[in-house]
Write an enzyme that holds these catalytic residues in place. Structure first.
Site, PDB file in Angstrom:
ATOM      1  N   ASP A  97     -10.865  -4.569   6.764  1.00 51.72           N
ATOM      2  CA  ASP A  97     -11.461  -5.318   5.643  1.00 51.72           C
ATOM      3  C   ASP A  97     -12.953  -5.547   5.880  1.00 51.72           C
ATOM      4  O   ASP A  97     -13.529  -6.520   5.384  1.00 51.72           O
ATOM      5  CB  ASP A  97     -10.739  -6.658   5.396  1.00 51.72           C
TER       6      ASP A  97
ATOM      7  N   LYS B 234      -5.123  -0.368  -5.983  1.00 48.23           N
ATOM      8  CA  LYS B 234      -5.368  -1.696  -5.445  1.00 48.23           C
ATOM      9  C   LYS B 234      -5.211  -2.750  -6.525  1.00 48.23           C
ATOM     10  O   LYS B 234      -5.830  -2.664  -7.579  1.00 48.23           O
ATOM     11  CB  LYS B 234      -6.794  -1.766  -4.863  1.00 48.23           C
TER      12      LYS B 234
ATOM     13  N   HIS C  66     -14.297  -1.664   2.937  1.00 48.95           N
ATOM     14  CA  HIS C  66     -15.281  -1.728   1.849  1.00 48.95           C
ATOM     15  C   HIS C  66     -16.556  -1.040   2.326  1.00 48.95           C
ATOM     16  O   HIS C  66     -17.152  -1.460   3.330  1.00 48.95           O
ATOM     17  CB  HIS C  66     -15.611  -3.176   1.495  1.00 48.95           C
TER      18      HIS C  66
ATOM     19  N   HIS D  31      -4.465  -7.488   4.447  1.00 45.68           N
ATOM     20  CA  HIS D  31      -5.082  -8.575   5.223  1.00 45.68           C
ATOM     21  C   HIS D  31      -4.249  -9.863   5.217  1.00 45.68           C
ATOM     22  O   HIS D  31      -4.705 -10.899   4.745  1.00 45.68           O
ATOM     23  CB  HIS D  31      -6.510  -8.853   4.772  1.00 45.68           C
TER      24      HIS D  31
HETATM   25  O1  DOR Z   1     -13.566 -11.490   2.192  1.00 49.51           O
HETATM   26  C1  DOR Z   1     -13.372 -10.583   1.409  1.00 49.51           C
HETATM   27  N1  DOR Z   1     -14.385  -9.739   1.059  1.00 49.51           N
HETATM   28  N2  DOR Z   1     -12.169 -10.427   0.883  1.00 49.51           N
HETATM   29  C2  DOR Z   1     -11.931  -9.546  -0.095  1.00 49.51           C
HETATM   30  O2  DOR Z   1     -10.829  -9.487  -0.556  1.00 49.51           O
HETATM   31  C3  DOR Z   1     -13.030  -8.704  -0.640  1.00 49.51           C
HETATM   32  C4  DOR Z   1     -14.124  -8.557   0.324  1.00 49.51           C
HETATM   33  C5  DOR Z   1     -15.391  -8.013  -0.299  1.00 49.51           C
HETATM   34  O3  DOR Z   1     -15.312  -7.065  -1.093  1.00 49.51           O
HETATM   35  O4  DOR Z   1     -16.461  -8.501   0.024  1.00 49.51           O
HETATM   36 ZN    ZN Z   2     -10.807  -6.093   1.253  1.00 52.07          ZN
END
Ligand code: DOR
Ligand code: ZN
Length: 348
Positions: free
Chosen positions: A248, A100, A17, A175
């Site tokens: 992640d 996704k 991200h 994940h």
């Molecule tokens: O912990 C997470 N944060 N899991 C996710 O699936 C999305 C991610 C986020 O975009 O902050």
């Molecule tokens: Zn993610």
């Protein structure tokens, strides 16, 4: 004597991200310092639902790459109840590499995502046709299902059916956090793989809840019990090509994490590669790091391996307590204030 230096093919991050706008100035360099490519998650506000949005986002990411560094963002499409087979075909033409799937409400910025998985079968067929992997956030969102069981129930209710009914579809179970997910992936076809994060390999739910709530270890899927953590460690130690690196890494401001309703996500980009090295070292399988970090993912996606190399050295350093953002906000990185045993060697 224990090995002091490890030179490997430059890795890729198969789950990342970056967010958008000014935050790219922080997140892009933090990843491009050691990853040559990354699969860019599309959960922006508004989400990346079309080829045009993916291309515009890609350009904003490219503009944030530090001079002299090479980094290739691999774009993904955010599936919604409205996504059509034509959207997938258009995305393929535009160079988008995957789609996704977030069950609506499963995690950060997923409210616009998918409510009815059954209705997406034509989209899955289009992905299979295009040779584009389906990337899955594998958790049900039903209120009555316990948060610690949501991954297992997702496998039983949805993922097993999707994999069985779309025999050409490549699926990345993102994940993964449970022994159930490890087993499902191991026993599934070659076209089924999984990413593993540093936090789920390094920690279990005690690290979230014992001695006080630790919001910076809160992510989704949530950390599970130690037996599940051990199953994930066994999976990477096996060297199976079905398991590969996906950090992640997910930035959130310090104030949004340290809140009465804290956000999910660990911002691990500053230390993720080094922490994977530490994990593999502790498992006694440092020789398997390169395939996990730099080969399995590219092979699964059908992309060439990177040609360049980087070097990790056995050297202790401490992750900063805080990262100051230009906008006045701060972030607390994953593993803040803790020692890491491996360090990226800066090119001399
Ligand atoms: O912990 C997470 N944060 N899991 C996710 O699936 C999305 C991610 C986020 O975009 O902050
Ligand atoms: Zn993610």
């Amino acid at each position: 004597m224990a090995i002091q230096e490890l030179t490997i093919r430059t890795p890729d991050d198969w789950h990342l991200h970056l967010r958008d706008d000014a935050l790219l100035q922080e997140t892009v360099p933090a990843t491009s310092r050691c990853f040559e490519r990354a699969i860019i998650m599309p959960n922006l506000t508004p989400p990346v639902t079309t080829a045009a949005k993916a291309e515009a986002y890609r350009q904003r990411i490219l503009a944030a790459i530090p001079a002299g560094q090479r980094f290739e963002p691999l774009m993904t499409l955010y599936l919604t109840d409205q996504t059509s087979a034509q959207d997938i075909a258009d995305a393929k033409v535009a160079g988008v590499v995957a789609a996704k799937l977030y069950p609506a409400g499963a995690t950060t910025n997923s409210s616009a995502a998918v409510n009815s998985l059954e209705r997406l079968d034509p989209v899955f067929a289009a992905l299979a046709e295009a040779g584009m992997p389906l990337l899955v956030h594998g958790e049900v969102t039903d209120a009555e299902i316990d948060i610690f069981d949501r991954e297992k129930v997702f496998i039983d209710r949805h993922l097993s059916r999707i994999v069985a009914e779309h025999p050409q579809l490549k699926v990345v179970f993102e994940h993964i956090t449970t022994a159930d997910a490890v087993e499902f992936v191991q026993q599934g076809p070659e076209r089924l793989a999984a990413t593993l994060t540093p936090q789920h390999l390094l920690m279990n739910r005690n690290d979230l809840l014992v001695g006080g709530i630790r919001p910076h270890n809160y992510c989704l899927p949530i950390l599970k019990r130690a037996t599940h953590q051990q199953a994930l460690l066994d999976a990477v130690a096996s060297g199976s090509s079905k398991f590969f690196l996906g950090t992640d890494s997910a930035p959130h401001s310090q104030s949004s994490k340290e809140s009465s309703c804290g956000c999910a996500g660990c911002y691990s980009a500053w230390s993720a590669l080094e922490l994977y090295a530490q994990i593999f070292d502790n498992l006694g399988v440092l020789d398997k790091l390169e395939a996990f970090a730099s080969e399995h993912g590219a092979n699964f996606y059908g992309l060439p391996l990177n040609e360049s190399r980087l070097t990790l050295v056995r050297e202790s350093w401490t992750v900063p307590e805080r990262i100051q953002l230009p906008q006045g906000e701060s972030m607390v990185p994953f593993y803040a204030g803790r020692e890491v045993q491996w360090k990226l060697k800066q090119p001399s």
